[in-house]
Design a protein around this motif. Structure first.
Motif, short mmCIF file in Angstrom:
data_model
loop_
_atom_site.label_atom_id
_atom_site.label_comp_id
_atom_site.label_asym_id
_atom_site.label_seq_id
_atom_site.Cartn_x
_atom_site.Cartn_y
_atom_site.Cartn_z
N THR A 258 74.67 34.31 27.71
CA THR A 258 74.28 33.45 26.78
C THR A 258 73.83 34.43 25.67
N HIS A 259 74.41 33.73 24.31
CA HIS A 259 74.12 34.28 23.09
C HIS A 259 73.39 33.62 22.34
N PHE A 260 72.26 34.33 21.50
CA PHE A 260 71.53 33.31 20.79
C PHE A 260 71.04 34.26 19.57
N ILE A 343 71.62 38.29 20.29
CA ILE A 343 71.20 38.95 21.46
C ILE A 343 72.10 38.20 22.59
N GLU A 344 72.67 38.88 23.39
CA GLU A 344 73.51 38.37 24.55
C GLU A 344 72.70 38.96 25.87
N HIS A 345 72.52 37.68 26.67
CA HIS A 345 71.79 37.87 27.76
C HIS A 345 72.82 37.69 28.81
N ARG A 346 72.97 38.65 29.70
CA ARG A 346 74.06 38.78 30.74
C ARG A 346 73.71 38.81 32.28
N VAL A 347 72.55 38.26 32.49
CA VAL A 347 72.05 38.15 33.78
C VAL A 347 72.67 37.13 34.67
N ILE A 358 68.69 28.53 29.98
CA ILE A 358 68.37 28.78 28.44
C ILE A 358 66.90 28.58 28.15
N ALA A 359 66.26 27.92 28.83
CA ALA A 359 64.91 27.60 28.58
C ALA A 359 63.99 28.91 28.84
N ALA A 360 64.35 29.59 30.04
CA ALA A 360 64.06 30.71 30.45
C ALA A 360 64.13 31.83 29.62
N ILE A 361 65.68 32.10 28.99
CA ILE A 361 65.83 33.05 27.95
C ILE A 361 65.03 32.87 26.88
#
Length: 447
Positions: A258-260, A343-347, A358-361
């Protein structure tokens, strides 16, 4: 694009509709009805038991849930989301889906609804004058599951099975060109902004990017609907598609990166300072993501199979760290033009509920900004080889960590934390009784 009964009126070939909402596992729970009643359900909604959004992965009631017998298994009211009607191109007959979300009888949002949880987080950003811009990358396998041994399907073009991985191979995409052509056409019909497709490192593994949306709810809806579409359309083409985190022991797992970024009220990216470093606010957001990562690992790895993907050296992160343009880190800041700093979240695995993920990130990033948390120095080199904090290494620990976390209660309603904990403890108990073959069979089509 918002479709309504007017859209349905322009498509008289649609004789049946589905109304459905996502439960905590991201499963579509709903009803089939005649299109003649579409106007009524669009205006008035429909009713489900609240407990329907809190079933286990088998679709069973949660045995000790207060939503069931303790409260008489009472109803909630399902109302249409902003999306309106969308086609279901994977079915044989023309059919439309009306995505829904759950409310209480008095009109309050139902705290156990994962889409409502994301909406709460987005409202907190809105109160700060910020708009999250979100994109997802979804990996999946196409699989011949007609025998006990999972295999890559035969190419419709050559009739052959490709025995090895083909990272970024055009011939792997071309071998299933008819499927991908239908998939992109279906995405257009469903208003899912699918972008680049590539072949990945596993047997019959592919990744498709869904482009950025300045509406986090739509981004989550797009990912949820995309998973339904890919799985349904693959069956129409004679094989399976799976977002299961680790279908093959010897090949890479499926992720959902996820990227944001965040826009202020002037439409400016608040992570962009004109340099490759990014702003202090970006680093606070990164610090929040890292701070909450262990506690939220159950969201990113929600099933028994999920933790088979999170092993060192597997192209899936295991260390809690961040870095610039470093794919071994759990959180990556990609390179490129500063105006696109993000930011890229990769987990996360491909088996997640996109709304909860997406809510957690975003919720964790908001904690980092609200508390002005300080990020550790960015790593360089191989994160797997460094002495860094690690995420929980097994499902049971992830469940316990999530259940006890004060941080998760800053992101999610108490009722959702309780419901998800009860669900996962029941699944954990029953999953342990399955053979490895039964475990694969359980997750292959469902997640």
């Amino acid at each position: 694009m918002i479709r309504n009964a007017g859209w349905l009126g322009e498509h008289p070939e649609v004789k049946t509709i589905r109304v459905a909402a996502a439960d905590l596992n991201g499963q579509a729970r709903g009803k089939r009805m005649s299109a003649r009643f579409a106007g009524k359900v669009e205006q008035e909604g429909t009713r489900f038991p609240l407990s329907v959004l809190n079933l286990d992965i088998w679709g069973e009631d949660i045995e000790d849930s207060p939503l069931v017998f303790e409260t008489g298994d009472q109803d909630g009211v399902l109302l249409p989301t902003e999306r309106g009607f969308t086609p279901m191109p994977w079915l044989e007959g023309p059919t439309a889906l009306l995505p829904m979300w759950m409310f209480m009888e008095d009109g309050r949002p139902f705290d156990g609804d994962p889409r409502q949880a994301l909406a709460r987080v987005v409202e907190r950003y809105k109160a700060r004058g910020l708009t999250p811009v979100v994109a997802t990358e979804l990996e999946f396998y196409i699989v011949d599951d007609s025998s006990r041994q999972l295999r890559v399907p035969r190419s419709p073009r050559s009739g052959k099975r490709r025995p090895g991985a083909e990272t970024l191979a055009l011939r792997a995409l071309d071998a299933f060109d008819a499927f991908f052509t239908d998939l992109y056409e279906a995405c257009e019909e469903m208003d899912i902004p699918a972008d680049t497709a590539i072949s990945e490192a596993g047997l019959g593994q592919f990744e498709i990017n869904i482009v950025y949306s300045a509406d986090a709810l739509k981004a989550a809806d797009d990912a949820w609907l995309f998973k339904l579409l890919v799985k349904g359309l693959a069956r129409k083409h004679g094989f399976a598609a799976s977002f299961m985190a680790k279908p093959y022991e010897d090949y890479a797992g499926n992720g959902m990166h996820t990227h944001f970024s965040l826009l202020n009220e002037a439409g400016e990216n608040v992570f962009d300072d004109g340099s490759s470093a990014g702003t202090d606010l970006m680093r606070h957001a990164i610090a929040g993501c890292l701070h909450a990562m262990a506690d939220s690992s159950l969201i990113f790895a929600p099933h028994g199979n999920s933790f088979d993907r999170l092993v060192a050296g597997s192209h899936a992160p295991t260390r809690i760290c961040w870095g610039y343009d470093n794919r071994t880190a759990a959180v990556r800041v990609p390179g490129g033009a500063s105006k696109a700093r993000r930011i890229e979240h990769r987990v996360s695995g491909g088996d997640v509920n996109p709304h909860l993920m997406i809510a957690a990130i975003l919720g964790a990033a908001l904690i980092g900004m609200d508390d002005t948390l300080k990020a550790p120095p960015p790593i360089t080199g191989n994160a797997y080889a460094q002495n860094l904090p690690e995420m929980p290494g097994d499902w049971g620990t992830a469940i316990d960590t999530f259940a006890a976390s004060p941080l998760m209660r800053r992101i999610f309603p108490e009722q959702l934390v309780r419901n998800l904990t009860l669900t996962k403890r029941q699944e954990f108990r029953d999953w342990a009784e399955l053979t490895p073959e039964e475990q694969v069979e359980l997750y292959l089509d469902t997640v």
